[in-house]
Scaffold this motif. Sequence first.
Motif, PDB file in Angstrom:
ATOM      1  N   GLU A  91      -9.747   4.535  14.698  1.00 48.67           N
ATOM      2  CA  GLU A  91      -8.435   5.155  14.490  1.00 48.67           C
ATOM      3  C   GLU A  91      -7.727   4.569  13.266  1.00 48.67           C
ATOM      4  OE1 GLU A  91      -7.247   7.723  16.774  1.00 48.67           O
ATOM      5  OE2 GLU A  91      -9.417   7.554  17.026  1.00 48.67           O
ATOM      6  N   CYS A  92      -8.420   3.691  12.553  1.00 51.10           N
ATOM      7  CA  CYS A  92      -7.826   3.014  11.394  1.00 51.10           C
ATOM      8  C   CYS A  92      -8.792   3.047  10.219  1.00 51.10           C
ATOM      9  CB  CYS A  92      -7.495   1.560  11.725  1.00 51.10           C
ATOM     10  SG  CYS A  92      -6.280   1.366  13.040  1.00 51.10           S
ATOM     11  N   PHE A  93      -8.234   2.850   9.040  1.00 53.21           N
ATOM     12  CA  PHE A  93      -8.988   2.857   7.795  1.00 53.21           C
ATOM     13  C   PHE A  93      -8.505   1.676   6.954  1.00 53.21           C
ATOM     14  CE2 PHE A  93      -9.319   4.105   3.327  1.00 53.21           C
ATOM     15  CZ  PHE A  93     -10.609   4.612   3.245  1.00 53.21           C
ATOM     16  N   VAL A  94      -9.405   0.785   6.591  1.00 54.37           N
ATOM     17  CA  VAL A  94      -9.064  -0.350   5.732  1.00 54.37           C
ATOM     18  C   VAL A  94     -10.125  -0.449   4.642  1.00 54.37           C
ATOM     19  CG1 VAL A  94      -8.644  -2.840   5.597  1.00 54.37           C
ATOM     20  CG2 VAL A  94      -8.033  -1.598   7.681  1.00 54.37           C
ATOM     21  N   ARG A 110      -6.180   5.079  -6.468  1.00 56.45           N
ATOM     22  CA  ARG A 110      -7.552   5.172  -5.925  1.00 56.45           C
ATOM     23  C   ARG A 110      -7.579   4.807  -4.442  1.00 56.45           C
ATOM     24  NH1 ARG A 110     -12.851   3.817  -7.798  1.00 56.45           N
ATOM     25  NH2 ARG A 110     -14.216   4.582  -6.157  1.00 56.45           N
ATOM     26  N   LEU A 111      -6.825   3.774  -4.065  1.00 57.72           N
ATOM     27  CA  LEU A 111      -6.747   3.379  -2.656  1.00 57.72           C
ATOM     28  C   LEU A 111      -6.104   4.481  -1.817  1.00 57.72           C
ATOM     29  CD1 LEU A 111      -5.680  -0.321  -3.217  1.00 57.72           C
ATOM     30  CD2 LEU A 111      -7.808   0.426  -2.101  1.00 57.72           C
ATOM     31  N   LEU A 112      -5.022   5.060  -2.340  1.00 55.95           N
ATOM     32  CA  LEU A 112      -4.345   6.138  -1.618  1.00 55.95           C
ATOM     33  C   LEU A 112      -5.249   7.366  -1.486  1.00 55.95           C
ATOM     34  CD1 LEU A 112      -0.794   5.753  -3.165  1.00 55.95           C
ATOM     35  CD2 LEU A 112      -1.412   5.373  -0.748  1.00 55.95           C
ATOM     36  N   GLU A 113      -5.982   7.698  -2.544  1.00 56.37           N
ATOM     37  CA  GLU A 113      -6.927   8.818  -2.479  1.00 56.37           C
ATOM     38  C   GLU A 113      -7.941   8.606  -1.359  1.00 56.37           C
ATOM     39  OE1 GLU A 113      -8.871   9.127  -6.266  1.00 56.37           O
ATOM     40  OE2 GLU A 113      -7.170  10.143  -7.190  1.00 56.37           O
ATOM     41  N   ALA A 114      -8.448   7.394  -1.250  1.00 56.63           N
ATOM     42  CA  ALA A 114      -9.447   7.096  -0.220  1.00 56.63           C
ATOM     43  C   ALA A 114      -8.838   7.237   1.179  1.00 56.63           C
ATOM     44  CB  ALA A 114     -10.005   5.689  -0.423  1.00 56.63           C
ATOM     45  N   PRO A 153     -11.562  -9.101  -5.352  1.00 57.73           N
ATOM     46  CA  PRO A 153     -10.677  -8.087  -4.774  1.00 57.73           C
ATOM     47  C   PRO A 153      -9.462  -7.887  -5.674  1.00 57.73           C
ATOM     48  CG  PRO A 153     -11.255  -9.736  -3.138  1.00 57.73           C
ATOM     49  CD  PRO A 153     -11.710 -10.253  -4.466  1.00 57.73           C
ATOM     50  N   MET A 154      -9.011  -6.638  -5.746  1.00 55.38           N
ATOM     51  CA  MET A 154      -7.863  -6.314  -6.590  1.00 55.38           C
ATOM     52  C   MET A 154      -6.746  -5.621  -5.816  1.00 55.38           C
ATOM     53  SD  MET A 154     -10.169  -4.925  -9.735  1.00 55.38           S
ATOM     54  CE  MET A 154      -8.913  -4.856 -10.996  1.00 55.38           C
ATOM     55  N   GLY A 155      -7.080  -5.041  -4.661  1.00 49.15           N
ATOM     56  CA  GLY A 155      -6.077  -4.341  -3.868  1.00 49.15           C
ATOM     57  C   GLY A 155      -6.630  -3.975  -2.512  1.00 49.15           C
ATOM     58  N   VAL A 156      -5.735  -3.495  -1.649  1.00 51.79           N
ATOM     59  CA  VAL A 156      -6.126  -3.136  -0.285  1.00 51.79           C
ATOM     60  C   VAL A 156      -5.255  -1.979   0.197  1.00 51.79           C
ATOM     61  CG1 VAL A 156      -4.547  -4.822   0.774  1.00 51.79           C
ATOM     62  CG2 VAL A 156      -6.575  -4.073   2.033  1.00 51.79           C
ATOM     63  N   VAL A 157      -5.834  -1.164   1.063  1.00 52.89           N
ATOM     64  CA  VAL A 157      -5.076  -0.115   1.748  1.00 52.89           C
ATOM     65  C   VAL A 157      -5.443  -0.160   3.224  1.00 52.89           C
ATOM     66  CG1 VAL A 157      -6.770   1.735   1.374  1.00 52.89           C
ATOM     67  CG2 VAL A 157      -4.375   2.309   1.747  1.00 52.89           C
ATOM     68  N   SER A 158      -4.452   0.071   4.045  1.00 48.18           N
ATOM     69  CA  SER A 158      -4.650   0.169   5.486  1.00 48.18           C
ATOM     70  C   SER A 158      -3.918   1.407   5.959  1.00 48.18           C
ATOM     71  CB  SER A 158      -4.088  -1.089   6.163  1.00 48.18           C
ATOM     72  OG  SER A 158      -4.131  -0.963   7.567  1.00 48.18           O
ATOM     73  N   ALA A 159      -4.608   2.235   6.736  1.00 47.08           N
ATOM     74  CA  ALA A 159      -4.009   3.452   7.274  1.00 47.08           C
ATOM     75  C   ALA A 159      -4.432   3.586   8.735  1.00 47.08           C
ATOM     76  CB  ALA A 159      -4.460   4.667   6.475  1.00 47.08           C
ATOM     77  N   GLU A 160      -3.693   4.381   9.465  1.00 41.99           N
ATOM     78  CA  GLU A 160      -4.001   4.560  10.884  1.00 41.99           C
ATOM     79  C   GLU A 160      -3.571   5.947  11.338  1.00 41.99           C
ATOM     80  OE1 GLU A 160      -0.082   2.451  12.807  1.00 41.99           O
ATOM     81  OE2 GLU A 160      -1.636   1.164  11.959  1.00 41.99           O
ATOM     82  N   GLU A 193      -6.210   8.996   2.037  1.00 42.10           N
ATOM     83  CA  GLU A 193      -5.901  10.406   2.281  1.00 42.10           C
ATOM     84  C   GLU A 193      -7.178  11.212   2.555  1.00 42.10           C
ATOM     85  OE1 GLU A 193      -3.531  11.145  -1.227  1.00 42.10           O
ATOM     86  OE2 GLU A 193      -1.699  11.024  -0.038  1.00 42.10           O
ATOM     87  N   GLY A 194      -8.265  10.861   1.910  1.00 45.46           N
ATOM     88  CA  GLY A 194      -9.550  11.507   2.197  1.00 45.46           C
ATOM     89  C   GLY A 194      -9.979  11.264   3.629  1.00 45.46           C
ATOM     90  N   TRP A 195      -9.792  10.038   4.110  1.00 44.20           N
ATOM     91  CA  TRP A 195     -10.101   9.711   5.501  1.00 44.20           C
ATOM     92  C   TRP A 195      -9.214  10.521   6.441  1.00 44.20           C
ATOM     93  CZ3 TRP A 195      -6.811   7.004   8.954  1.00 44.20           C
ATOM     94  CH2 TRP A 195      -7.394   6.650  10.174  1.00 44.20           C
ATOM     95  N   MET A 196      -7.931  10.651   6.082  1.00 39.01           N
ATOM     96  CA  MET A 196      -7.010  11.426   6.920  1.00 39.01           C
ATOM     97  C   MET A 196      -7.419  12.896   6.960  1.00 39.01           C
ATOM     98  SD  MET A 196      -3.348   9.869   5.831  1.00 39.01           S
ATOM     99  CE  MET A 196      -3.071   8.111   5.790  1.00 39.01           C
ATOM    100  N   THR A 197      -7.871  13.422   5.841  1.00 42.03           N
ATOM    101  CA  THR A 197      -8.347  14.801   5.806  1.00 42.03           C
ATOM    102  C   THR A 197      -9.556  14.953   6.723  1.00 42.03           C
ATOM    103  OG1 THR A 197      -7.510  15.138   3.566  1.00 42.03           O
ATOM    104  CG2 THR A 197      -9.263  16.629   4.313  1.00 42.03           C
ATOM    105  N   TRP A 198     -10.464  14.016   6.648  1.00 40.64           N
ATOM    106  CA  TRP A 198     -11.652  14.019   7.504  1.00 40.64           C
ATOM    107  C   TRP A 198     -11.255  13.941   8.976  1.00 40.64           C
ATOM    108  CZ3 TRP A 198     -13.997   9.661  10.134  1.00 40.64           C
ATOM    109  CH2 TRP A 198     -15.253   9.949  10.670  1.00 40.64           C
ATOM    110  N   LYS A 199     -10.184  13.202   9.276  1.00 42.18           N
ATOM    111  CA  LYS A 199      -9.684  13.070  10.654  1.00 42.18           C
ATOM    112  C   LYS A 199      -8.827  14.262  11.065  1.00 42.18           C
ATOM    113  CE  LYS A 199     -11.216   9.100  12.236  1.00 42.18           C
ATOM    114  NZ  LYS A 199     -11.917   9.005  13.516  1.00 42.18           N
TER     115      LYS A 199
END
Length: 178
Positions: free
Chosen positions: A75-78, A125-129, A87-94, A131-137
């Motif tokens: 239920e989460c994406f990191v 790039r992190l946000l695109e990834a 490492p240069m950045g991180v995104v976490s979504a749920e 949002e792509g996961w959210m589209t898939w979900k």
Amino acid sequence: RRRMTGPLRLRLLRSDDASVMRVWIAEYLTEHLRWWSESLGEAPWSDERIQEHLDAHDLVGVHWRDLERARESTECFVRVACDAERPMGVVSAELRLDRYLKVQMGVIAWVYVAPEDRRQGIANRLLEAAEGWMTWKDVAGRELFVTHANAPALEAYRKRGFRLVDDRMLGPPPRQED
């Protein structure tokens, strides 16, 4: 500002990211605690007060453990953005069921890019990834929370189609009567 060494790639969060992530979490929380203290009508918190607060509540540890748990959840994406060296950045979504609309929403929980790596398209790039996961979900919509004082983040989110719907307002505490 540092230049990338090699192409930008996204990978899963790893346990050995802990030291970098803890620094980023502390930087993020420090900046936000200053903004929030000002909103409460106080002078911005000093570095000492912020560090005491972070330590007293183990806020860096709590945030890191949340990222580790999120890494294991469907239920989460990191994801961590990195070049060939670091490492240069991180995104976490749920995913979250909106309590009012009763639809599944994708929530950007945290986006962070190291200060020396900003303005290179990494956040995008992190946000695109995410949002792509959210589209898939197959979420019904996307949401995030951003502090008004964070102008670069506001600009980045607006460019991605996010718009302001609600405001969280903080004010000073009530005055004590003598």
